[in-house]
Design an enzyme around this catalytic site. Structure first.
Site, PDB file in Angstrom:
ATOM      1  N   ARG A   1      46.898  43.163  37.360  1.00  0.00           N
ATOM      2  CA  ARG A   1      46.327  43.637  38.631  1.00  0.00           C
ATOM      3  C   ARG A   1      47.129  44.847  39.096  1.00  0.00           C
ATOM      4  NH1 ARG A   1      43.339  38.981  40.244  1.00  0.00           N
ATOM      5  NH2 ARG A   1      41.855  40.460  41.079  1.00  0.00           N
TER       6      ARG A   1
ATOM      7  N   GLN B   1      42.938  48.996  37.478  1.00  0.00           N
ATOM      8  CA  GLN B   1      41.938  48.611  38.475  1.00  0.00           C
ATOM      9  C   GLN B   1      40.496  48.856  38.005  1.00  0.00           C
ATOM     10  OE1 GLN B   1      43.360  50.160  42.110  1.00  0.00           O
ATOM     11  NE2 GLN B   1      42.553  48.475  43.313  1.00  0.00           N
TER      12      GLN B   1
ATOM     13  N   TYR C   1      49.764  37.256  42.844  1.00  0.00           N
ATOM     14  CA  TYR C   1      49.059  35.989  43.030  1.00  0.00           C
ATOM     15  C   TYR C   1      49.815  35.091  43.998  1.00  0.00           C
ATOM     16  CZ  TYR C   1      45.934  37.247  39.330  1.00  0.00           C
ATOM     17  OH  TYR C   1      44.978  37.878  38.597  1.00  0.00           O
TER      18      TYR C   1
ATOM     19  N   ASP D   1      39.169  45.922  35.982  1.00  0.00           N
ATOM     20  CA  ASP D   1      39.426  44.590  36.513  1.00  0.00           C
ATOM     21  C   ASP D   1      38.121  43.884  36.930  1.00  0.00           C
ATOM     22  OD1 ASP D   1      40.313  42.379  37.850  1.00  0.00           O
ATOM     23  OD2 ASP D   1      41.833  43.424  39.026  1.00  0.00           O
TER      24      ASP D   1
ATOM     25  N   SER E   1      38.222  41.540  40.054  1.00  0.00           N
ATOM     26  CA  SER E   1      38.118  42.226  41.347  1.00  0.00           C
ATOM     27  C   SER E   1      36.689  42.674  41.624  1.00  0.00           C
ATOM     28  CB  SER E   1      39.016  43.465  41.374  1.00  0.00           C
ATOM     29  OG  SER E   1      40.351  43.085  41.436  1.00  0.00           O
TER      30      SER E   1
HETATM   31  P1  NAD Z   1      42.788  35.011  44.263  1.00  0.00           P
HETATM   32  O1  NAD Z   1      41.310  34.983  44.015  1.00  0.00           O
HETATM   33  O2  NAD Z   1      43.719  34.489  43.249  1.00  0.00           O
HETATM   34  O3  NAD Z   1      43.071  34.274  45.668  1.00  0.00           O
HETATM   35  C1  NAD Z   1      42.388  34.669  46.843  1.00  0.00           C
HETATM   36  C2  NAD Z   1      43.347  34.692  47.991  1.00  0.00           C
HETATM   37  O4  NAD Z   1      43.674  33.372  48.372  1.00  0.00           O
HETATM   38  C3  NAD Z   1      44.660  35.397  47.721  1.00  0.00           C
HETATM   39  O5  NAD Z   1      44.839  36.432  48.651  1.00  0.00           O
HETATM   40  C4  NAD Z   1      45.693  34.289  47.869  1.00  0.00           C
HETATM   41  O6  NAD Z   1      46.904  34.745  48.432  1.00  0.00           O
HETATM   42  C5  NAD Z   1      44.995  33.344  48.824  1.00  0.00           C
HETATM   43  N1  NAD Z   1      45.559  31.990  48.825  1.00  0.00           N
HETATM   44  C6  NAD Z   1      46.022  31.255  47.798  1.00  0.00           C
HETATM   45  N2  NAD Z   1      46.464  30.067  48.228  1.00  0.00           N
HETATM   46  C7  NAD Z   1      46.255  30.024  49.556  1.00  0.00           C
HETATM   47  C8  NAD Z   1      46.483  29.056  50.564  1.00  0.00           C
HETATM   48  N3  NAD Z   1      47.054  27.890  50.293  1.00  0.00           N
HETATM   49  N4  NAD Z   1      46.157  29.372  51.841  1.00  0.00           N
HETATM   50  C9  NAD Z   1      45.593  30.567  52.133  1.00  0.00           C
HETATM   51  N5  NAD Z   1      45.341  31.518  51.228  1.00  0.00           N
HETATM   52  C10 NAD Z   1      45.680  31.263  49.947  1.00  0.00           C
HETATM   53  O7  NAD Z   1      43.242  36.497  44.630  1.00  0.00           O
HETATM   54  P2  NAD Z   1      42.636  37.884  44.181  1.00  0.00           P
HETATM   55  O8  NAD Z   1      41.650  38.308  45.186  1.00  0.00           O
HETATM   56  O9  NAD Z   1      42.227  37.827  42.772  1.00  0.00           O
HETATM   57  O10 NAD Z   1      43.894  38.836  44.319  1.00  0.00           O
HETATM   58  C11 NAD Z   1      45.178  38.431  43.918  1.00  0.00           C
HETATM   59  C12 NAD Z   1      46.158  39.517  44.281  1.00  0.00           C
HETATM   60  O11 NAD Z   1      46.066  40.612  43.407  1.00  0.00           O
HETATM   61  C13 NAD Z   1      45.966  40.121  45.654  1.00  0.00           C
HETATM   62  O12 NAD Z   1      47.245  40.502  46.110  1.00  0.00           O
HETATM   63  C14 NAD Z   1      45.195  41.343  45.423  1.00  0.00           C
HETATM   64  O13 NAD Z   1      45.310  42.302  46.459  1.00  0.00           O
HETATM   65  C15 NAD Z   1      45.884  41.793  44.150  1.00  0.00           C
HETATM   66  N6  NAD Z   1      45.022  42.679  43.376  1.00  0.00           N
HETATM   67  C16 NAD Z   1      45.508  43.895  43.003  1.00  0.00           C
HETATM   68  C17 NAD Z   1      44.694  44.714  42.250  1.00  0.00           C
HETATM   69  C18 NAD Z   1      45.165  46.042  41.810  1.00  0.00           C
HETATM   70  O14 NAD Z   1      46.092  46.571  42.338  1.00  0.00           O
HETATM   71  N7  NAD Z   1      44.529  46.546  40.786  1.00  0.00           N
HETATM   72  C19 NAD Z   1      43.439  44.306  41.864  1.00  0.00           C
HETATM   73  C20 NAD Z   1      43.001  43.049  42.256  1.00  0.00           C
HETATM   74  C21 NAD Z   1      43.818  42.241  43.010  1.00  0.00           C
END
Ligand code: NAD
Length: 359
Positions: free
Chosen positions: A114, A119, A220, A122, A125
């Site tokens: 990530r 990006q 994560y 991905d 995403s």
């Molecule tokens: P995910 O689908 O794994 O989880 C969704 C959200 O649920 C996350 O924000 C996580 O912190 C939250 N979560 C987990 N347990 C929880 C709890 N007990 N209570 C409340 N919330 C909880 O996450 P995602 O959307 O796939 O993204 C994961 C991370 O990667 C994020 O920081 C996202 O910004 C980052 N990301 C970065 C890039 C990039 O830079 N290319 C791309 C995609 C995602």
């Protein structure tokens, strides 16, 4: 001779992994393509030439299929092949015996890091973003109330309260969509780092102190302490009680989703309220949800769906196609020849076979 990328269809995934735009990208990178008959059936209207599956398997150098190939097809492969799929090695360890030992390498798009650089490749995403939007539309259509504030001669309708739990990619899109529809939005995430993003979308961040935020987990969420979980439960209970619609997106990769909305909390909601549980495929965030089901408990509609992106099948297909084309481009050198550069971080992180000793 140009490198051939082959696209296989699978009954398990109606998305079309190829689009006219993605073909342009692939051509620029040095690919020609072969696509299996029927690959675009679910979206219709895409006019590309297709061939039987056996031809793709025989002639393509790089082969994409959303689901891993069967053992039978795998053993029939001959020559050097690069396989691209979703192997979910964080759920079940890869069995190296599944792959023929000679000439085959396999890459998993759900292992793409990530990072900013990755990006454009991905898929998680891309799909999360579409699903977050769709979850809000679904909630709005099921709720027997209006989302925005409305002042009429007959009286004022107050805006709906929407609670989004988990402000990752899907959650942030859900927040933005619910705001656009005029709802009052609150959001909660264990990662304090998302507070600013939540607030900049005009939503209120539900505060719970003492979260463990692990940078080493690559963005994560990580497991939290019992004390934090107790405080979190209280804060979520208060927010759920106020909410007309709750959208949950919280996932822990490779582990069951955390239960965040208990049956007791559901009981406190107003009749006709809606919960959309987007984590339902990994156990769900709501105690009462069931994956792919719409149930009613204590007068509340509870919908479990982790594939809401399929409701926007055209966009889901186009984004998937672009993600694959961008990813496949890094498999080639500047002359369009296959070069599986072991120094490339994205390839290092996403290769699942053969595995290096460090994996
Ligand atoms: P995910 O689908 O794994 O989880 C969704 C959200 O649920 C996350 O924000 C996580 O912190 C939250 N979560 C987990 N347990 C929880 C709890 N007990 N209570 C409340 N919330 C909880 O996450 P995602 O959307 O796939 O993204 C994961 C991370 O990667 C994020 O920081 C996202 O910004 C980052 N990301 C970065 C890039 C990039 O830079 N290319 C791309 C995609 C995602």
């Amino acid at each position: 001779m140009a490198t051939i990328i082959g696209y296989l269809r699978t009954d398990a995934d109606p998305r079309c992994p190829i689009s006219l735009d993605s073909l342009k990208k692939l051509e620029k990178a040095g690919y020609t393509y072969l696509a299996e008959d029927g690959i675009a059936d679910a979206i219709g209207g895409l006019e590309i030439s297709t061939v039987p599956r056996s031809e793709v398997l025989r002639d393509a150098h790089v082969i994409y299929c959303s689901t891993p190939l069967s053992a039978e097809e795998m053993s029939a492969l001959s020559g050097d092949k690069v396989l691209i799929s979703f192997y979910a090695p964080y759920e079940e360890a890869i069995d190296p015996n599944h792959f023929p030992s000679d000439g085959v390498s396999a890459y998993s798009m759900d292992m793409i890091p990530r990072t900013t650089l990755a990006q454009s490749m991905d898929v998680l995403s891309s799909m999360a973003s579409l699903a977050g939007y769709q979850a809000v539309l679904l909630a709005a259509s099921k709720l027997p109330r209006y989302f925005p504030m409305l002042m009429t001669a007959a009286g004022t309708i107050r805006p709906a309260n929407v609670l989004v739990i988990g402000a990752g990619v899907a959650g942030l899109q859900a927040i933005a969509t619910a705001k656009r529809l005029g709802a009052r939005v609150e959001a909660f995430d264990v990662r304090d780092a998302v507070r600013d993003e939540v607030q900049s979308l005009g939503a209120k961040f539900v505060e719970v102190e003492g979260a463990t935020d692990d940078i080493a987990a690559g963005g994560y969420a990580v497991q939290q302490t019992p004390e934090y979980l107790r405080k979190q439960k209280e804060a979520i209970a208060a927010a759920v009680k106020k909410a007309d619609a709750v959208i949950t997106t919280a996932q822990l990769r490779g582990r069951p989703a955390p239960t965040l909305v208990t049956e007791e909390m559901v009981k406190t909601m107003k009749p006709g309220s809606v919960i959309i549980d987007m984590a339902s495929s990994s156990g769900g965030n709501c105690e009462c949800s069931a994956d792919t089901q719409h149930v009613q408990r204590h007068g509340v509609h509870i919908i479990g769906d982790s594939q809401l992106y399929l409701q926007t099948l055209q966009d889901a297909s186009d984004l998937l196609a672009n993600n694959i084309a961008n990813y496949a481009s890094i498999f080639l050198d500047e002359e369009g020849k296959l070069l599986l550069n072991s120094e490339n971080e994205i390839l290092q992180k996403s290769i699942v076979f053969p595995q290096s000793d460090s994996q």
